[in-house]
Design a protein around this motif. Structure first.
Motif, PDB file in Angstrom:
ATOM      1  N   VAL A 138       0.821  -1.215   0.000  1.00 52.25           N
ATOM      2  CA  VAL A 138       0.000   0.000   0.000  1.00 52.25           C
ATOM      3  C   VAL A 138       0.847   1.254   0.000  1.00 52.25           C
ATOM      4  N   TYR A 139       2.130   1.127   0.268  1.00 52.10           N
ATOM      5  CA  TYR A 139       2.959   2.313   0.454  1.00 52.10           C
ATOM      6  C   TYR A 139       3.431   2.915  -0.863  1.00 52.10           C
ATOM      7  N   ALA A 140       3.022   2.310  -1.987  1.00 55.33           N
ATOM      8  CA  ALA A 140       3.279   2.930  -3.279  1.00 55.33           C
ATOM      9  C   ALA A 140       2.339   4.111  -3.516  1.00 55.33           C
ATOM     10  N   SER A 141       1.273   4.200  -2.729  1.00 51.64           N
ATOM     11  CA  SER A 141       0.316   5.297  -2.882  1.00 51.64           C
ATOM     12  C   SER A 141       0.887   6.581  -2.302  1.00 51.64           C
ATOM     13  N   ASP A 142       0.807   7.668  -3.085  1.00 47.39           N
ATOM     14  CA  ASP A 142       1.310   8.949  -2.589  1.00 47.39           C
ATOM     15  C   ASP A 142       0.487   9.455  -1.419  1.00 47.39           C
ATOM     16  N   VAL A 143      -0.825   9.171  -1.421  1.00 49.98           N
ATOM     17  CA  VAL A 143      -1.678   9.634  -0.324  1.00 49.98           C
ATOM     18  C   VAL A 143      -1.298   8.927   0.975  1.00 49.98           C
ATOM     19  N   LEU A 194       6.750   1.848  12.604  1.00 51.13           N
ATOM     20  CA  LEU A 194       5.496   1.396  13.203  1.00 51.13           C
ATOM     21  C   LEU A 194       4.383   1.331  12.163  1.00 51.13           C
ATOM     22  N   TYR A 195       4.295   2.340  11.304  1.00 48.63           N
ATOM     23  CA  TYR A 195       3.228   2.362  10.308  1.00 48.63           C
ATOM     24  C   TYR A 195       3.529   1.455   9.123  1.00 48.63           C
ATOM     25  N   LEU A 196       4.802   1.244   8.820  1.00 45.76           N
ATOM     26  CA  LEU A 196       5.144   0.327   7.733  1.00 45.76           C
ATOM     27  C   LEU A 196       4.906  -1.124   8.126  1.00 45.76           C
ATOM     28  N   ASN A 197       5.217  -1.464   9.366  1.00 51.58           N
ATOM     29  CA  ASN A 197       5.195  -2.866   9.796  1.00 51.58           C
ATOM     30  C   ASN A 197       4.137  -3.192  10.828  1.00 51.58           C
ATOM     31  N   PRO A 222      16.535   2.098  16.791  1.00 45.26           N
ATOM     32  CA  PRO A 222      15.395   1.466  16.101  1.00 45.26           C
ATOM     33  C   PRO A 222      15.893   0.320  15.223  1.00 45.26           C
ATOM     34  N   LEU A 223      15.191  -0.809  15.261  1.00 45.14           N
ATOM     35  CA  LEU A 223      15.589  -1.983  14.483  1.00 45.14           C
ATOM     36  C   LEU A 223      14.615  -2.192  13.333  1.00 45.14           C
ATOM     37  N   ASN A 224      15.149  -2.694  12.228  1.00 47.76           N
ATOM     38  CA  ASN A 224      14.301  -3.001  11.075  1.00 47.76           C
ATOM     39  C   ASN A 224      14.619  -4.412  10.589  1.00 47.76           C
TER      40      ASN A 224
END
Length: 414
Positions: free
Chosen positions: A36-41, A101-104, A132-134
């Motif tokens: 969903v993160y391809a959306s500019d909005v 947090l919002y990505l994962n 912060p860990l990813n």
């Protein structure tokens, strides 16, 4: 960031097994869906939230039994004042945590520390950094006595196993999974949002194609004779050359050709439909159009803070406090609080109202009042002033009782 230098407390030799989850699921989770993160909005919504959260001021405070709060002189406050680690400022750190947090729907923070002893010989942790860990994957394990560990796997293939109690774990939409935020599999559940984004993307692509098609064909050249393909091509090239030379706007043609003009009239999706789709995306993240554009008033920002930012602020404070303090330290009032003290978004009228209310009560120092108006501090501005129009309730009652007795005594003497 060299992970070997950070994870000093990694435990890899201890015998462990997978943690048992109440729902019977295997506690192995991969990081994480990002379609969903391809959306500019969507990106703009997360960016607004992360940017606002980056303005927070984390503080280590202590509350005494009477409810008085004091800022503690500690390594935690030293780190949070400017740089929680050698790579990030406090603003960078908070922004990255919120993005993760919002990505994962899960964000992991590892606090580095050294074990030291105080004057009484008691051990305590002196924190030296927050990272912060990813990870690309996490697995929850238990040892023979039931202590919970988390095994992180990173993109370069390295793995580290750490006590879960040493990890600051933030979760979003913590619901059906026992440990992780998101859906049952510990990943963001974007099925409903994806439908809206797909419709929105299809409409935008249709708009682009419709506009290109409408504007690319400007007219039809009608040739009034029977010509073969080569002669038609030559006639078209001759017509285009005539258009290129037509500086006067008058195009000369012979009897064989007729030009039929096509008026560009692209058919667009109506404004209400596009706004409806955008609002569904914005509502999913708790961000309104005024907040997204920055053209908001006090009430709109307050609604945004209470709906979207405040749960994050509370969650950050509780997650940090739970991890960095021992049960004894929590019992004596230690906690991490993130202050949203920058009130510069308020209108001038709202600032003056705040100054009047808080100033008359003696809640603000003179320098705090100046800072609220955007002015630098002054010498001696740390004192508090208050209005004499207010009085302690008990003193007021005593004063009124004294007045009543005096009045009654005077009446009896008469």
């Amino acid at each position: 960031m060299i992970l070997q230098n950070i994870f000093k407390n990694s435990e890899t030799k201890k015998q462990m097994h997978q943690a048992r989850m109440l729902n019977g699921q295997s506690p192995i989770f991969s990081q994480f869906g990002q379609s969903v993160y391809a959306s500019d909005v969507v990106q703009m919504c997360i960016d607004v939230i992360a940017t606002e959260c980056s303005k927070l001021q984390p503080k280590h405070i202590r509350t005494d039994p009477s409810g008085m709060q004091t800022t503690v002189k500690s390594g935690i406050n030293r780190l949070f004042k400017f740089a929680p680690n050698e790579l990030m400022t406090t603003r960078d750190f908070l922004e990255k945590v919120i993005w993760l947090l919002y990505l994962n729907y899960n964000a992991f923070i590892y606090p580095t520390f050294e074990i030291k002893k105080d004057n009484r010989g008691l051990e305590y942790k002196e924190y030296t950094g927050f990272y912060p860990l990813n990870p690309t994957g996490v697995e929850f394990l238990q040892d023979s006595i039931g202590k919970l560990f988390v095994k992180f796997q990173f993109a370069n293939g390295q793995q580290f196993t750490l006590p879960y109690s040493d990890i600051v774990h933030l979760r979003k939409k913590y619901s059906v999974n026992d440990i992780m935020g998101g859906g049952m599999d510990g990943q963001p559940d974007h099925q409903a949002l994806l439908k809206v984004l797909q419709i929105n993307d299809a409409l935008l692509q249709g708009l682009e194609k419709g506009i290109k098609t409408s504007l690319s064909i400007r007219g039809i050249l009608k040739i009034n004779t029977m010509l073969d393909d080569d002669k038609q091509r030559a006639e078209r090239e001759k017509f285009e050359a005539a258009m290129a030379r037509g500086s006067t706007g008058i195009l000369p043609m012979d009897l064989k050709g007729e030009y039929v003009d096509i008026k560009p009239d692209p058919k667009l999706v109506d404004k209400d439909t596009l706004e409806f789709l955008d609002n569904k995306i914005l509502n999913n993240y708790g961000v309104s159009i005024p907040i997204l554009t920055g053209d908001y008033n006090d009430e709109q920002y307050q609604a945004f803070y209470e709906k979207t930012l405040e749960p994050i602020v509370i969650g950050l404070g509780q997650a940090f406090s739970k991890t960095v303090f021992s049960p004894r330290e929590l019992d004596v009032g230690n906690e991490i609080v993130l202050y949203h003290k920058n009130m510069m978004y308020l209108s001038t009228k709202a600032k003056l109202d705040l100054l009047k209310t808080a100033g008359e009560q003696g809640l603000l120092t003179d320098n705090q009042k100046l800072a609220l108006l955007g002015y630098p501090p002054i010498k001696g501005g740390d004192k508090r002033t208050m209005s004499l129009n207010y009085i302690d309730v008990d003193l007021a009652n005593a004063y009124q009782m004294g007045r009543a007795k005096a009045t009654k005594g005077g009446a009896e003497n008469e």
